[in-house]
Design a protein around this motif. Structure first.
Motif, PDB file in Angstrom:
ATOM      1  N   PRO A 232       1.573   6.802  -3.989  1.00  0.00           N
ATOM      2  CA  PRO A 232       1.635   7.980  -4.852  1.00  0.00           C
ATOM      3  C   PRO A 232       0.607   7.974  -6.001  1.00  0.00           C
ATOM      4  CG  PRO A 232       3.839   7.169  -4.419  1.00  0.00           C
ATOM      5  CD  PRO A 232       2.884   6.131  -3.896  1.00  0.00           C
ATOM      6  N   LEU A 233       0.023   6.819  -6.283  1.00  0.00           N
ATOM      7  CA  LEU A 233      -0.977   6.726  -7.351  1.00  0.00           C
ATOM      8  C   LEU A 233      -2.371   6.819  -6.749  1.00  0.00           C
ATOM      9  CD1 LEU A 233       0.449   3.693  -9.395  1.00  0.00           C
ATOM     10  CD2 LEU A 233       0.926   6.140  -9.713  1.00  0.00           C
ATOM     11  N   ASP A 234      -3.256   7.583  -7.416  1.00  0.00           N
ATOM     12  CA  ASP A 234      -4.638   7.604  -6.939  1.00  0.00           C
ATOM     13  C   ASP A 234      -5.367   6.379  -7.485  1.00  0.00           C
ATOM     14  OD1 ASP A 234      -5.586   8.154  -9.592  1.00  0.00           O
ATOM     15  OD2 ASP A 234      -5.557  10.313  -9.223  1.00  0.00           O
ATOM     16  N   ALA A 235      -6.617   6.197  -7.090  1.00  0.00           N
ATOM     17  CA  ALA A 235      -7.377   4.998  -7.461  1.00  0.00           C
ATOM     18  C   ALA A 235      -7.480   4.841  -8.973  1.00  0.00           C
ATOM     19  CB  ALA A 235      -8.763   5.039  -6.825  1.00  0.00           C
ATOM     20  N   ALA A 236      -7.710   5.934  -9.680  1.00  0.00           N
ATOM     21  CA  ALA A 236      -7.835   5.858 -11.140  1.00  0.00           C
ATOM     22  C   ALA A 236      -6.510   5.437 -11.784  1.00  0.00           C
ATOM     23  CB  ALA A 236      -8.299   7.200 -11.708  1.00  0.00           C
ATOM     24  N   GLU A 237      -5.405   5.936 -11.261  1.00  0.00           N
ATOM     25  CA  GLU A 237      -4.093   5.566 -11.796  1.00  0.00           C
ATOM     26  C   GLU A 237      -3.783   4.099 -11.503  1.00  0.00           C
ATOM     27  OE1 GLU A 237      -1.633   9.773 -11.624  1.00  0.00           O
ATOM     28  OE2 GLU A 237      -2.042   8.702  -9.742  1.00  0.00           O
ATOM     29  N   ARG A 238      -4.145   3.636 -10.310  1.00  0.00           N
ATOM     30  CA  ARG A 238      -3.937   2.211  -9.995  1.00  0.00           C
ATOM     31  C   ARG A 238      -4.786   1.338 -10.919  1.00  0.00           C
ATOM     32  NH1 ARG A 238      -4.418   4.227  -4.752  1.00  0.00           N
ATOM     33  NH2 ARG A 238      -6.434   3.176  -4.506  1.00  0.00           N
ATOM     34  N   ASP A 239      -6.025   1.746 -11.174  1.00  0.00           N
ATOM     35  CA  ASP A 239      -6.882   0.997 -12.101  1.00  0.00           C
ATOM     36  C   ASP A 239      -6.283   0.988 -13.500  1.00  0.00           C
ATOM     37  OD1 ASP A 239      -8.679   0.425 -10.095  1.00  0.00           O
ATOM     38  OD2 ASP A 239     -10.113   1.994 -10.681  1.00  0.00           O
ATOM     39  N   MET A 240      -5.740   2.116 -13.927  1.00  0.00           N
ATOM     40  CA  MET A 240      -5.120   2.203 -15.251  1.00  0.00           C
ATOM     41  C   MET A 240      -3.901   1.280 -15.328  1.00  0.00           C
ATOM     42  SD  MET A 240      -3.395   5.405 -17.326  1.00  0.00           S
ATOM     43  CE  MET A 240      -4.765   6.463 -16.974  1.00  0.00           C
ATOM     44  N   LEU A 241      -3.070   1.321 -14.304  1.00  0.00           N
ATOM     45  CA  LEU A 241      -1.889   0.459 -14.269  1.00  0.00           C
ATOM     46  C   LEU A 241      -2.297  -1.008 -14.290  1.00  0.00           C
ATOM     47  CD1 LEU A 241       1.186   0.153 -14.071  1.00  0.00           C
ATOM     48  CD2 LEU A 241       0.948   0.378 -11.579  1.00  0.00           C
ATOM     49  N   ASP A 242      -3.324  -1.349 -13.525  1.00  0.00           N
ATOM     50  CA  ASP A 242      -3.850  -2.714 -13.513  1.00  0.00           C
ATOM     51  C   ASP A 242      -4.268  -3.138 -14.921  1.00  0.00           C
ATOM     52  OD1 ASP A 242      -5.055  -5.153 -12.171  1.00  0.00           O
ATOM     53  OD2 ASP A 242      -6.854  -4.243 -13.032  1.00  0.00           O
ATOM     54  N   GLY A 243      -4.991  -2.281 -15.603  1.00  0.00           N
ATOM     55  CA  GLY A 243      -5.444  -2.599 -16.956  1.00  0.00           C
ATOM     56  C   GLY A 243      -4.287  -2.773 -17.925  1.00  0.00           C
TER      57      GLY A 243
ATOM     58  N   ALA B  44       0.841  -1.208   0.000  1.00  0.00           N
ATOM     59  CA  ALA B  44       0.000   0.000   0.000  1.00  0.00           C
ATOM     60  C   ALA B  44       0.872   1.254   0.000  1.00  0.00           C
ATOM     61  CB  ALA B  44      -0.937  -0.008   1.197  1.00  0.00           C
ATOM     62  N   LYS B  45       1.921   1.249   0.801  1.00  0.00           N
ATOM     63  CA  LYS B  45       2.825   2.405   0.850  1.00  0.00           C
ATOM     64  C   LYS B  45       3.507   2.618  -0.498  1.00  0.00           C
ATOM     65  CE  LYS B  45       6.793   4.265   3.333  1.00  0.00           C
ATOM     66  NZ  LYS B  45       7.824   4.004   4.348  1.00  0.00           N
ATOM     67  N   SER B  46       3.888   1.529  -1.137  1.00  0.00           N
ATOM     68  CA  SER B  46       4.572   1.626  -2.425  1.00  0.00           C
ATOM     69  C   SER B  46       3.687   2.265  -3.496  1.00  0.00           C
ATOM     70  CB  SER B  46       5.014   0.235  -2.885  1.00  0.00           C
ATOM     71  OG  SER B  46       5.622   0.301  -4.148  1.00  0.00           O
ATOM     72  N   PHE B  47       2.405   1.911  -3.488  1.00  0.00           N
ATOM     73  CA  PHE B  47       1.501   2.432  -4.515  1.00  0.00           C
ATOM     74  C   PHE B  47       0.744   3.679  -4.072  1.00  0.00           C
ATOM     75  CE2 PHE B  47       2.153  -1.890  -6.107  1.00  0.00           C
ATOM     76  CZ  PHE B  47       2.446  -1.613  -7.423  1.00  0.00           C
TER      77      PHE B  47
END
Length: 138
Positions: A117-128, A112-115
């Protein structure tokens, strides 16, 4: 100029390496390495998996996973059982389950600490994006 595939590959590897180093350090007070804890996690997640399947899931060779499980058995963290046919399955002991659960909390905090800096939308984008790479036959 766009980022080259080589640079992207190195960036992914650097994030992975950072995770491994931070997790090894955070798990050390429990007396377990990330490799050992990951084996406990995959055994917990896949109770009927063969040793070969667990080796693949934990990013180990069959031989390395066999040596790893022998050490976990000696520590009283897992037991081996005969599965269907010639397969061997593994199960966490109560001590192994406790160690897995303690490590799961540590793992969640480090990741969680590592990610963060990314907001939820950015994490979703990275996941995709990463999902698309993994689905391709490149």
């Amino acid at each position: 100029m766009s980022t080259t595939p080589e640079i992207l590959g190195l960036l992914i590897k650097r994030v992975q390496d950072r995770h491994h180093r931070q997790l090894d350090e955070a798990l050390a007070p429990l007396g377990v390495s990330l490799v050992q804890w990951n084996a406990l996690r995959e055994i917990e997640r896949n109770p009927d998996a063969s040793q070969h399947q667990l080796a693949l899931l934990s990013f180990n060779s069959d031989q390395a996973f066999g040596a790893l499980t022998s050490r976990l058995i000696q520590r009283g963290l897992i037991v081996r059982q005969n599965g269907p046919g010639r397969a061997v399955t593994h199960q966490l002991t109560p001590a192994g389950k406790s160690l897995y659960l303690q490590g799961r909390d540590i793992h969640a905090k480090v990741i969680a600490k590592s990610f963060a800096p990314l907001d939820a939308a950015e994490r979703d984008m990275l996941d995709g994006l990463l999902g698309r790479l993994l689905e391709s036959e490149a």
